[in-house]
Design a protein around this motif. Structure first.
Motif, PDB file in Angstrom:
ATOM      1  N   LYS A 191      -2.768 -20.000   4.288  1.00  0.00           N
ATOM      2  CA  LYS A 191      -1.887 -19.089   3.551  1.00  0.00           C
ATOM      3  C   LYS A 191      -1.522 -19.672   2.186  1.00  0.00           C
ATOM      4  O   LYS A 191      -1.496 -18.950   1.176  1.00  0.00           O
ATOM      5  CB  LYS A 191      -0.624 -18.810   4.362  1.00  0.00           C
ATOM      6  N   LYS A 192      -1.258 -20.973   2.151  1.00  0.00           N
ATOM      7  CA  LYS A 192      -0.940 -21.619   0.874  1.00  0.00           C
ATOM      8  C   LYS A 192      -2.096 -21.507  -0.104  1.00  0.00           C
ATOM      9  O   LYS A 192      -1.897 -21.470  -1.326  1.00  0.00           O
ATOM     10  CB  LYS A 192      -0.599 -23.099   1.105  1.00  0.00           C
ATOM     11  N   GLU A 193      -3.308 -21.452   0.441  1.00  0.00           N
ATOM     12  CA  GLU A 193      -4.506 -21.375  -0.397  1.00  0.00           C
ATOM     13  C   GLU A 193      -4.892 -19.932  -0.731  1.00  0.00           C
ATOM     14  O   GLU A 193      -5.955 -19.685  -1.294  1.00  0.00           O
ATOM     15  CB  GLU A 193      -5.671 -22.078   0.304  1.00  0.00           C
ATOM     16  N   GLY A 194      -4.045 -18.981  -0.356  1.00  0.00           N
ATOM     17  CA  GLY A 194      -4.277 -17.602  -0.749  1.00  0.00           C
ATOM     18  C   GLY A 194      -4.985 -16.717   0.258  1.00  0.00           C
ATOM     19  O   GLY A 194      -5.356 -15.578  -0.055  1.00  0.00           O
ATOM     20  N   PHE A 195      -5.188 -17.208   1.474  1.00  0.00           N
ATOM     21  CA  PHE A 195      -5.853 -16.401   2.501  1.00  0.00           C
ATOM     22  C   PHE A 195      -4.848 -15.475   3.199  1.00  0.00           C
ATOM     23  O   PHE A 195      -3.692 -15.844   3.421  1.00  0.00           O
ATOM     24  CB  PHE A 195      -6.522 -17.291   3.546  1.00  0.00           C
ATOM     25  N   TRP A 196      -5.327 -14.291   3.552  1.00  0.00           N
ATOM     26  CA  TRP A 196      -4.573 -13.369   4.384  1.00  0.00           C
ATOM     27  C   TRP A 196      -5.115 -13.483   5.801  1.00  0.00           C
ATOM     28  O   TRP A 196      -6.337 -13.453   6.013  1.00  0.00           O
ATOM     29  CB  TRP A 196      -4.717 -11.943   3.866  1.00  0.00           C
ATOM     30  N   ILE A 197      -4.222 -13.614   6.772  1.00  0.00           N
ATOM     31  CA  ILE A 197      -4.630 -13.859   8.155  1.00  0.00           C
ATOM     32  C   ILE A 197      -4.672 -12.539   8.914  1.00  0.00           C
ATOM     33  O   ILE A 197      -3.664 -11.824   9.005  1.00  0.00           O
ATOM     34  CB  ILE A 197      -3.664 -14.837   8.857  1.00  0.00           C
ATOM     35  N   VAL A 198      -5.843 -12.208   9.460  1.00  0.00           N
ATOM     36  CA  VAL A 198      -6.041 -10.976  10.219  1.00  0.00           C
ATOM     37  C   VAL A 198      -6.364 -11.349  11.661  1.00  0.00           C
ATOM     38  O   VAL A 198      -7.352 -12.035  11.919  1.00  0.00           O
ATOM     39  CB  VAL A 198      -7.181 -10.127   9.629  1.00  0.00           C
ATOM     40  N   GLY A 199      -5.531 -10.903  12.592  1.00  0.00           N
ATOM     41  CA  GLY A 199      -5.736 -11.243  13.992  1.00  0.00           C
ATOM     42  C   GLY A 199      -6.175 -10.059  14.828  1.00  0.00           C
ATOM     43  O   GLY A 199      -5.655  -8.946  14.678  1.00  0.00           O
ATOM     44  N   SER A 200      -7.135 -10.270  15.710  1.00  0.00           N
ATOM     45  CA  SER A 200      -7.559  -9.252  16.664  1.00  0.00           C
ATOM     46  C   SER A 200      -6.587  -9.284  17.840  1.00  0.00           C
ATOM     47  O   SER A 200      -6.507 -10.273  18.563  1.00  0.00           O
ATOM     48  CB  SER A 200      -8.987  -9.543  17.139  1.00  0.00           C
ATOM     49  N   TYR A 201      -5.850  -8.191  18.027  1.00  0.00           N
ATOM     50  CA  TYR A 201      -4.708  -8.218  18.950  1.00  0.00           C
ATOM     51  C   TYR A 201      -4.515  -6.838  19.559  1.00  0.00           C
ATOM     52  O   TYR A 201      -4.550  -5.825  18.852  1.00  0.00           O
ATOM     53  CB  TYR A 201      -3.460  -8.632  18.168  1.00  0.00           C
ATOM     54  N   LEU A 202      -4.277  -6.797  20.877  1.00  0.00           N
ATOM     55  CA  LEU A 202      -4.150  -5.513  21.560  1.00  0.00           C
ATOM     56  C   LEU A 202      -2.727  -4.969  21.535  1.00  0.00           C
ATOM     57  O   LEU A 202      -2.496  -3.840  21.954  1.00  0.00           O
ATOM     58  CB  LEU A 202      -4.628  -5.651  23.019  1.00  0.00           C
ATOM     59  N   GLY A 203      -1.788  -5.756  21.055  1.00  0.00           N
ATOM     60  CA  GLY A 203      -0.394  -5.320  21.050  1.00  0.00           C
ATOM     61  C   GLY A 203      -0.096  -4.355  19.926  1.00  0.00           C
ATOM     62  O   GLY A 203      -0.818  -3.386  19.690  1.00  0.00           O
ATOM     63  N   ASN A 204       0.970  -4.606  19.215  1.00  0.00           N
ATOM     64  CA  ASN A 204       1.397  -3.735  18.106  1.00  0.00           C
ATOM     65  C   ASN A 204       0.486  -3.984  16.906  1.00  0.00           C
ATOM     66  O   ASN A 204       0.734  -4.863  16.083  1.00  0.00           O
ATOM     67  CB  ASN A 204       2.855  -4.037  17.761  1.00  0.00           C
ATOM     68  N   SER A 205      -0.577  -3.212  16.805  1.00  0.00           N
ATOM     69  CA  SER A 205      -1.592  -3.469  15.780  1.00  0.00           C
ATOM     70  C   SER A 205      -2.175  -2.163  15.260  1.00  0.00           C
ATOM     71  O   SER A 205      -1.995  -1.097  15.844  1.00  0.00           O
ATOM     72  CB  SER A 205      -2.706  -4.345  16.360  1.00  0.00           C
ATOM     73  N   LYS A 206      -2.916  -2.265  14.150  1.00  0.00           N
ATOM     74  CA  LYS A 206      -3.546  -1.108  13.529  1.00  0.00           C
ATOM     75  C   LYS A 206      -5.035  -1.054  13.904  1.00  0.00           C
ATOM     76  O   LYS A 206      -5.647  -2.091  14.181  1.00  0.00           O
ATOM     77  CB  LYS A 206      -3.451  -1.211  12.000  1.00  0.00           C
ATOM     78  N   PRO A 207      -5.638   0.140  13.874  1.00  0.00           N
ATOM     79  CA  PRO A 207      -7.102   0.213  14.007  1.00  0.00           C
ATOM     80  C   PRO A 207      -7.763  -0.641  12.927  1.00  0.00           C
ATOM     81  O   PRO A 207      -7.311  -0.647  11.775  1.00  0.00           O
ATOM     82  CB  PRO A 207      -7.395   1.706  13.820  1.00  0.00           C
ATOM     83  N   TYR A 208      -8.803  -1.343  13.298  1.00  0.00           N
ATOM     84  CA  TYR A 208      -9.402  -2.343  12.411  1.00  0.00           C
ATOM     85  C   TYR A 208      -9.960  -1.768  11.115  1.00  0.00           C
ATOM     86  O   TYR A 208     -10.091  -2.479  10.115  1.00  0.00           O
ATOM     87  CB  TYR A 208     -10.503  -3.110  13.148  1.00  0.00           C
ATOM     88  N   THR A 209     -10.246  -0.463  11.076  1.00  0.00           N
ATOM     89  CA  THR A 209     -10.806   0.141   9.872  1.00  0.00           C
ATOM     90  C   THR A 209      -9.740   0.499   8.838  1.00  0.00           C
ATOM     91  O   THR A 209     -10.075   0.900   7.723  1.00  0.00           O
ATOM     92  CB  THR A 209     -11.590   1.413  10.225  1.00  0.00           C
ATOM     93  N   GLU A 210      -8.471   0.355   9.188  1.00  0.00           N
ATOM     94  CA  GLU A 210      -7.394   0.747   8.276  1.00  0.00           C
ATOM     95  C   GLU A 210      -6.939  -0.370   7.344  1.00  0.00           C
ATOM     96  O   GLU A 210      -6.038  -0.179   6.535  1.00  0.00           O
ATOM     97  CB  GLU A 210      -6.192   1.267   9.086  1.00  0.00           C
ATOM     98  N   ILE A 211      -7.545  -1.547   7.470  1.00  0.00           N
ATOM     99  CA  ILE A 211      -7.190  -2.679   6.622  1.00  0.00           C
ATOM    100  C   ILE A 211      -8.172  -2.780   5.465  1.00  0.00           C
ATOM    101  O   ILE A 211      -9.378  -2.581   5.633  1.00  0.00           O
ATOM    102  CB  ILE A 211      -7.203  -4.003   7.432  1.00  0.00           C
TER     103      ILE A 211
END
Length: 255
Positions: free
Chosen positions: A176-196
């Motif tokens: 994160k300090k180096e500018g990366f955005w972290i995207v996690g594959s998760y079945l809980g409170n999450s968005k459909p993967y195509t919406e990012i």
């Protein structure tokens, strides 16, 4: 020392910078890849031992070794900073084609406690094919990068940069300090993967075969995504899920 089995994995290891000690070829093995293995080994000054089927079986327990095996001294792991720097170098690379200028975005894949060696091997193969800059694995509760991984990956384990970390949470903080955005594959409170929108520096996290990514890991993610299911089973094999997510990132960045 580690045993590499299979024709393609051995050839890939010989064509990389891996520290190969020697190669074993079972009597009677012939063909283009066998010839290529002999040539590659000779160029590097690596001894090729042609041995009987009985001797080969004593050394290699796997029946699907295709009559070829190699011994390397160790699995090369890169530091987190080496992987970050490699990905950033790629990010700043400008590609010019038909007067079109585009910027490449780095992508790092994080495997959170994946324990099945065949899953890891399949993921490494997909990661190499989709242009992943580096892979981070957890040191504890994870499958070793062994001969099964190498064979399942079809040689990709020799081509991708792998970093092994003790503390994944700290590694994510550094990303994160180096500018990366972290995207996690998760079945809980999450968005459909195509919406990012993946046209950003991304570190994609996929998790354990049964439990998925850990809650601490999920809490550190900037985005949580899932792959919508149409059937009664609500989850995919982790290697399949990783492939879908990686190639969606690749698809978006190609538009």
């Amino acid at each position: 020392m580690q045993l590499i089995i299979g024709r393609k994995p051995v050839l890939e290891s010989l064509n990389s910078d891996e520290q190969i000690l020697q190669v074993y070829i079972q009597f009677g093995q012939e063909g283009g890849i066998i010839d290529a293995i002999r040539v590659a080994a000779k160029k590097r000054g690596i001894k090729v031992n042609q041995i009987s089927p009985d001797k080969f079986r004593q050394i290699v327990k796997d029946k699907n070794a295709q009559g070829v095996a190699a011994i390397k001294s160790f699995q090369k792991f890169y530091s987190l900073q080496e992987i970050i720097q490699f990905s950033k170098d790629k990010q700043h690379k400008i590609i010019s084609s038909q007067d079109q200028i585009s910027k490449t975005f780095p992508i790092i894949l994080i495997l959170d406690s994946i324990q099945d060696t065949q899953n890891v091997g399949a993921i490494l193969r997909t990661a190499e094919c989709s242009g992943v800059d580096g892979i981070i694995v957890t040191k504890h509760n994870s499958a070793p990068i062994n001969q099964t991984v190498a064979k399942t990956s079809a040689g990709a384990s020799e081509l991708v940069k792998i970093c092994q970390v003790n503390n994944l949470a700290q590694a994510i903080d550094e990303l994160k300090k180096e500018g990366f955005w972290i995207v996690g594959s998760y079945l809980g409170n999450s968005k459909p993967y195509t919406e990012i929108d993946y046209k950003i520096p991304v570190a994609l996290v996929v998790g354990n075969e049964e439990k998925g990514i850990r809650k601490l890991t999920a809490d550190k993610c900037d985005f949580l995504v899932h792959i919508p299911m149409k059937g009664k089973i609500q989850s995919l094999n982790v290697s399949v899920a990783a492939g879908i997510l990686l190639f969606e990132i690749l698809r978006q960045r190609s538009i």
